[in-house]
Structures are given as structure tokens and as C-alpha cells.
Design an enzyme around this catalytic site. Structure first.
Site, PDB file in Angstrom:
ATOM      1  N   ARG A   1     -29.218   4.167  27.987  1.00 28.61           N
ATOM      2  CA  ARG A   1     -29.830   5.412  28.258  1.00 28.61           C
ATOM      3  C   ARG A   1     -29.279   5.511  27.089  1.00 28.61           C
ATOM      4  O   ARG A   1     -29.095   7.402  25.951  1.00 28.61           O
ATOM      5  CB  ARG A   1     -27.855   5.742  28.697  1.00 28.61           C
ATOM      6  CG  ARG A   1     -29.269   5.853  30.542  1.00 28.61           C
ATOM      7  CD  ARG A   1     -27.865   7.258  31.531  1.00 28.61           C
ATOM      8  NE  ARG A   1     -26.745   5.482  31.900  1.00 28.61           N
ATOM      9  CZ  ARG A   1     -25.510   6.317  32.695  1.00 28.61           C
ATOM     10  NH1 ARG A   1     -25.435   7.431  31.866  1.00 28.61           N
ATOM     11  NH2 ARG A   1     -24.884   5.284  33.014  1.00 28.61           N
TER      12      ARG A   1
ATOM     13  N   THR B   1     -19.787  -6.359  36.905  1.00 27.07           N
ATOM     14  CA  THR B   1     -17.888  -6.060  37.012  1.00 27.07           C
ATOM     15  C   THR B   1     -17.406  -7.981  36.260  1.00 27.07           C
ATOM     16  O   THR B   1     -16.616  -8.277  36.262  1.00 27.07           O
ATOM     17  CB  THR B   1     -17.170  -5.061  35.707  1.00 27.07           C
ATOM     18  OG1 THR B   1     -17.109  -4.654  37.999  1.00 27.07           O
ATOM     19  CG2 THR B   1     -18.227  -4.163  35.496  1.00 27.07           C
TER      20      THR B   1
ATOM     21  N   ALA C   1     -27.136  17.406 -32.323  1.00 26.28           N
ATOM     22  CA  ALA C   1     -27.520  18.060 -31.125  1.00 26.28           C
ATOM     23  C   ALA C   1     -29.119  17.377 -30.843  1.00 26.28           C
ATOM     24  O   ALA C   1     -29.716  17.572 -32.023  1.00 26.28           O
ATOM     25  CB  ALA C   1     -27.992  19.703 -30.634  1.00 26.28           C
TER      26      ALA C   1
HETATM   27  C1  UD1 Z   1     -18.095   0.464  36.614  1.00 32.05           C
HETATM   28  C2  UD1 Z   1     -16.990   0.308  37.807  1.00 32.05           C
HETATM   29  C3  UD1 Z   1     -15.965   1.979  38.456  1.00 32.05           C
HETATM   30  C4  UD1 Z   1     -15.842   2.654  37.459  1.00 32.05           C
HETATM   31  C5  UD1 Z   1     -16.393   2.860  36.146  1.00 32.05           C
HETATM   32  C6  UD1 Z   1     -15.895   2.883  35.026  1.00 32.05           C
HETATM   33  C7  UD1 Z   1     -17.299  -2.034  39.380  1.00 32.05           C
HETATM   34  C8  UD1 Z   1     -17.861  -2.010  40.125  1.00 32.05           C
HETATM   35  N1  UD1 Z   1     -17.422  -0.297  39.273  1.00 32.05           N
HETATM   36  O1  UD1 Z   1     -18.885   1.555  37.326  1.00 32.05           O
HETATM   37  O2  UD1 Z   1     -15.307   1.956  40.199  1.00 32.05           O
HETATM   38  O3  UD1 Z   1     -15.342   4.129  37.897  1.00 32.05           O
HETATM   39  O4  UD1 Z   1     -16.521   0.959  35.370  1.00 32.05           O
HETATM   40  O5  UD1 Z   1     -16.746   4.019  33.672  1.00 32.05           O
HETATM   41  O6  UD1 Z   1     -16.374  -2.517  38.463  1.00 32.05           O
HETATM   42  N2  UD1 Z   1     -20.016  -4.951  32.441  1.00 32.05           N
HETATM   43  C9  UD1 Z   1     -20.580  -6.343  31.624  1.00 32.05           C
HETATM   44  N3  UD1 Z   1     -21.741  -6.971  33.032  1.00 32.05           N
HETATM   45  C10 UD1 Z   1     -21.962  -7.091  34.363  1.00 32.05           C
HETATM   46  C11 UD1 Z   1     -21.998  -5.544  33.989  1.00 32.05           C
HETATM   47  C12 UD1 Z   1     -21.020  -4.910  32.936  1.00 32.05           C
HETATM   48  O7  UD1 Z   1     -20.034  -7.141  31.089  1.00 32.05           O
HETATM   49  O8  UD1 Z   1     -22.801  -7.479  34.975  1.00 32.05           O
HETATM   50  C13 UD1 Z   1     -19.949  -4.736  31.424  1.00 32.05           C
HETATM   51  C14 UD1 Z   1     -20.168  -3.325  30.868  1.00 32.05           C
HETATM   52  O9  UD1 Z   1     -20.739  -3.522  29.000  1.00 32.05           O
HETATM   53  C15 UD1 Z   1     -19.690  -1.995  30.577  1.00 32.05           C
HETATM   54  C16 UD1 Z   1     -18.624  -1.853  32.093  1.00 32.05           C
HETATM   55  O10 UD1 Z   1     -18.508  -3.250  32.241  1.00 32.05           O
HETATM   56  O11 UD1 Z   1     -18.491  -2.320  29.548  1.00 32.05           O
HETATM   57  C17 UD1 Z   1     -19.130  -1.562  33.049  1.00 32.05           C
HETATM   58  O12 UD1 Z   1     -19.725  -1.461  33.089  1.00 32.05           O
HETATM   59  P1  UD1 Z   1     -20.854  -0.492  33.938  1.00 32.05           P
HETATM   60  O13 UD1 Z   1     -22.457  -0.396  34.253  1.00 32.05           O
HETATM   61  O14 UD1 Z   1     -21.011   1.026  33.569  1.00 32.05           O
HETATM   62  O15 UD1 Z   1     -19.904   0.176  35.276  1.00 32.05           O
HETATM   63  P2  UD1 Z   1     -20.383   1.467  36.900  1.00 32.05           P
HETATM   64  O16 UD1 Z   1     -20.954   0.824  37.067  1.00 32.05           O
HETATM   65  O17 UD1 Z   1     -19.906   2.109  35.504  1.00 32.05           O
END
Ligand code: UD1
Ligand code: CA
Length: 450
Positions: A13, A77, A418
Site C-alpha cells: 500500500r 506473524t 573594480a
Molecule cells: C497484526 C496482528 C493484529 C494487530 C496488528 C497491529 C497478527 C495475526 N495480527 O495484524 O492482531 O492488531 O498486527 O498492526 O499478528 N510480518 C512479517 N511476516 C509475515 C507477516 C507479517 O514479517 O509473514 C510483519 C509485517 O512486516 C509487519 C508486522 O509483521 O511489520 C505485522 O504484519 P501485518 O500484515 O501488518 O499484520 P496485520 O494483519 O496488520
């Protein structure tokens, strides 16, 4: 403790070729903010989980104290933290941070880590609009029972305003065990780190929550809109800190510090100035509106008038600079130097009390004390291939519209008439002039139109 920083997400995004965590906030990459905060907790290890295209991130941020772990593919995550486990130290507690949540504060994390002794500690925040976040589900007794992601939540659960910031701390051995039990049986078919909450509850491990000081602290960056909002938050915090230190700001909403700004007592900064890299303003310095300073030091009592631009340069005490002055790299001004409008200095040293008040270019030059450089003076320092030095000794007077063809030296106390084009050294205490003698032609007529 160990710290794991999740930074594998692509940041689609952001609509950018630059990886999300390298976008700058207050002049520093998002991830660098998080790493600096992590460092101030003095952890045993800092592990950064990076993803596709992350080599660029690693190259930009790498340091000897960082452990880099590639997560490919990205399965959530929980999966991300799992990749880090073999690389962590043996510290009892592990703290998980996000690379795109840059303003998290050290104090808040200290509280969270404190709460994580023999417990799972989750940093939560109440949001007016919790859309998109994981919700904190509590039982009738108010105890946390699980975290439910927006996409998996019922309508009732979606109404919960307390959300998961994503930042958690917990015993390392528990983390290792729980990560092994995660499944991806959910709406996004991802391994959710958040599912460890329900596992903790099942094993009667206490789940504690800690709250952030404000929403801004836990805001993540997913888009340029959010980046711009956080930039304002970061700038306002910097401005408030400057005000608290006694700096006078014409408007704390209209200053941008993209690096480190160090100010002495009674400094005044007018509106719309930008400070980059490390800038030091000594006591009683006044900066006029719309000045840009990068890696600069300004001596006590100096005044910079509007629209002055200073980069990799030093202004001595009691200088009078601008408006519209440009001090380029290598400029070094001693005390009481005046540099006026449309004067460009580069790799130039001006000793005490010298003045270049209007329209001049002085480059690769060593200028003595009390020298006056007239309007329109130019050091011709470049022959198209090489650069040469100009030396002007103490008390010299350079007449207006003079060209100094370097290498050339103007002796102590010399005067240049100058319009002189100086190609040979000018002897001290002597008038040197290279002008054609002025003549007037009687009876001369202007050409007329045919
Ligand atoms: C996650 C949380 C959610 C929380 C939110 C806060 C989970 C399942 N959900 O959701 O509860 O409210 O963050 O912002 O944890 N990332 C990785 N590898 C991955 C996926 C993500 O490194 O496979 C990193 C992303 O770069 C980011 C962070 O983890 O820094 C969060 O990932 P994102 O996809 O934004 O999580 P959300 O779905 O927003
Ligand atoms: Ca997110």
C-alpha cells in the site's frame, strides 16, 4: 532479553519501489527508529526478520549487532517469529516489535517486558476506530482469553475497541513451544502470532496487558497517508522537546528536524526551517524563516536571515548571514563574518571580520581577516578539468565585479580595482587594476533602424 523485529511485509500500500521500512520518518528509516529503540533496551540479541527484496533493507541498515533472518515465503506473524527462534540468544524473555511501528517508546517497552516475567504480556490500545486490528477478547472477569483478527471476528467481537498493537513480550521457552503449535486454520490461512494468547490461557499462563501512552506510539505505517500523519507526530514531539529545552520557536507546527538538532540557550528559530543531519546552534543564534541547514554548526550570537542554505559548513560566532546566502560544503567562517544575499561559498575559509555582502562566488579559497569582497566578485576556480585555489590575505579590498583566475594570490592590504580580471598575483599594499582606460568618443551616433 531477546528482541525480534518483524519487517518482512512487502508494504504494497506504499506504492513505492523503496521497501516500506526504509521510508524515512524525521529523516531516519522506519526500521532504524525501531532498531535504535531496541538498542536502548540493551538486549542480548536483536533479530530482524526480513522478506522478499529485503536485501536492500539489510544493506541500508546493517550493523554488527543485528542478526538478519530471511522469511520466505511469508506465512504470517507467527511464522515470522518462528524463523527467528534458532538465531535468538538464551535470554529468558523475548520481545517482539514491528519494523513499521516506529514511534514506540522505551518506557512503554520496559513496562511490557517487566509484565512478561512468567507471563505473556501484550501491548494494547483503545481505538475509536479499531477497524483492521486484532481485537482483545476478555471474559466476564476481565481476563484476556484470546485475540481475534478482524477477518475472523464476529460482529460482537468487531465492536471491541481494545486492540492488539502486535507488540508482545513473553518467556522465550514458552514462545518456542507455542510457535510449534500454531495452525493456519483461519480466514487468511496464516500462522498468527496472536494465537499464542489462547495457548497461554489454555496452559494457565497469565496474560497481562500494558497500555501505550498514546495512540501515536503504536501507530503503524501501511500507506503514505499514515507515514505523513506520523511525520507530523514525530515533528511535533521534537518541537515540544526543543521548547522544553528553552528554544524559542516561532511556530512549533512549522519546523522540520530530520536528524539531530542541538541548541544552546536563547536560540530562536523562525518558521519553515529544515534541519538535516547533525546541526548545532550555539547560544543566542537566530535563524530566520525558511532556512535549510544540513550538517552545520552556527556559532554563538550568529544571525541567519531568511532563505539561507547551509550544508557541511561552519559559521563562527557573531556571523551575519543571508538573506539568500548559500554556504556549500567546506565553508568555514570565523567570528564576525558577513555573507549577504546571493553569495555562494564553497570550500572557502574566511577569517575573522571578512565580508562578502552581495552577489559573489567564492570557491576553493582561503580568505584572511577583515577582507572586503565586493559585489559580483568571482573566483574562477575551475578550468573545465581541474580546480585551483585563490588566496586573499588580510585586509585586502576586492573591488566589485572582479574575477580572480586561480591559482592566484592577493597580497596583504592589496586593493583590486573594480572590474579587474586578475590572472597574476597582486602584490601587497598596492592597487592592482586590469581595466582598459576609459575613453569618450565625441560625435559618436547610435545606429539607426534601416
Ligand atoms: C497484526 C496482528 C493484529 C494487530 C496488528 C497491529 C497478527 C495475526 N495480527 O495484524 O492482531 O492488531 O498486527 O498492526 O499478528 N510480518 C512479517 N511476516 C509475515 C507477516 C507479517 O514479517 O509473514 C510483519 C509485517 O512486516 C509487519 C508486522 O509483521 O511489520 C505485522 O504484519 P501485518 O500484515 O501488518 O499484520 P496485520 O494483519 O496488520
Ligand atoms: Ca499492519
Amino acid at each position: 532479553m531477546n528482541i525480534v523485529i518483524l519487517a518482512a511485509g512487502q508494504g504494497k500500500r506504499m506504492h513505492s519501489n523503496l521497501p516500506k521500512v526504509l521510508h524515512p520518518l524525521a529523516g531516519k528509516a522506519l526500521l532504524a527508529h525501531v532498531i535504535d529503540t531496541a538498542r536502548s533496551l540493551a538486549p542480548q540479541s536483536i533479530c530482524v526478520v526480513y522478506g522478499h527484496g529485503g536485501e536492500v533493507v539489510r544493506a541500508a541498515i546493517d550493523a554488527p549487532d543485528l542478526i538478519w533472518v530471511l522469511q520466505e515465503p511469508q506465512l504470517g506473524t507467527g511464522h515470522a517469529v518462528l524463523q527467528a527462534m534458532p538465531h535468538l540468544g538464551n535470554a529468558a524473555t523475548t520481545l517482539v516489535l514491528y519494523g513499521d511501528v516506529p514511534l514506540i517508546q522505551v518506557d512503554t517497552l520496559r513496562h511490557l517486558v517487566h509484565a512478561a516475567r512468567d507471563a505473556l504480556a501484550v501491548l494494547t490500545v483503545e481505538l475509536a476506530d479499531p477497524g483492521g486490528y486484532g481485537r482483545i477478547v476478555r471474559n466476564a472477569a476481565g481476563e484476556v482469553v484470546r485475540i481475534v483478527e478482524q477477518k475472523d471476528a464476529t460482529a460482537d467481537e468487531r465492536a471491541i475497541r481494545e486492540v492488539n498493537t502486535g507488540i508482545v513480550a513473553l518467556p522465550t521457552d514458552r514462545l518456542a513451544a507455542w510457535l510449534g503449535q500454531l495452525s493456519n486454520d483461519n480466514a487468511q490461512q496464516e500462522y498468527y502470532l496472536t494465537d499464542i494468547v489462547a495457548l497461554a490461557v489454555g496452559e494457565r499462563v497469565p496474560v497481562r496487558t500494558a497500555q501505550a501512552r498514546g495512540e501515536w506510539e503504536v501507530l503503524g505505517v501501511n500507506s503514505k497517508v499514515q507515514l505523513a500523519q506520523l511525520e507530523r507526530v514525530a515533528q511535533r514531539r521534537i518541537a515540544d522537546r526543543l521548547l522544553e529545552q528553552g528554544v524559542r520557536l516561532a511556530d512549533p507546527e512549522r519546523i522540520d528536524v530530520r536528524g539531530e538538532l542541538v541548541c544552546g540557550r536563547d536560540v530562536f528559530i523562525d518558521i519553515n526551517c529544515v534541519f538535516q543531519g547533525k546541526v548545532v546552534l550555539e547560544e543566542a543564534v537566530e535563524i530566520g524563516p525558511a532556512c535549510v541547514l544540513k550538517n552545520a554548526r552556527v556559532g554563538a550570537g550568529s544571525r541567519l536571515a531568511a532563505f539561507s542554505h547551509i550544508e557541511d559548513a561552519t559559521v563562527g560566532p557573531d556571523g551575519v548571514i543571508g538573506p539568500f546566502a548559500r554556504l556549500r560544503p567546506g565553508t568555514d567562517l570565523a567570528a564576525g563574518v558577513h555573507v549577504g544575499n546571493f553569495v555562494e561559498l564553497k570550500n572557502a575559509r574566511l577569517a575573522a571580520g571578512s565580508k562578502a555582502n552581495h552577489l559573489a562566488y567564492v570557491g576553493d579559497a582561503i580568505i584572511g581577516s577583515r577582507v572586503n569582497i565586493g559585489a559580483g566578485t568571482i573566483t574562477c576556480n575551475y578550468d573545465g578539468a581541474n580546480k585551483f585555489k585563490t588566496v586573499i590575505e588580510d585586509d585586502a579590498f576586492i573591488g566589485s565585479d572582479t574575477q580572480l583566475v586561480a591559482p592566484v594570490t592577493v597580497g596583504r592590504g592589496a586593493t583590486l580595482g573594480a572590474g579587474t580580471t586578475l590572472t597574476k598575483d597582486a602584490p601587497p599594499d598596492t592597487l592592482t587594476i586590469s581595466r582598459a582606460r576609459q575613453i569618450s568618443i565625441p560625435g559618436w551616433k547610435r545606429p539607426s533602424k534601416k
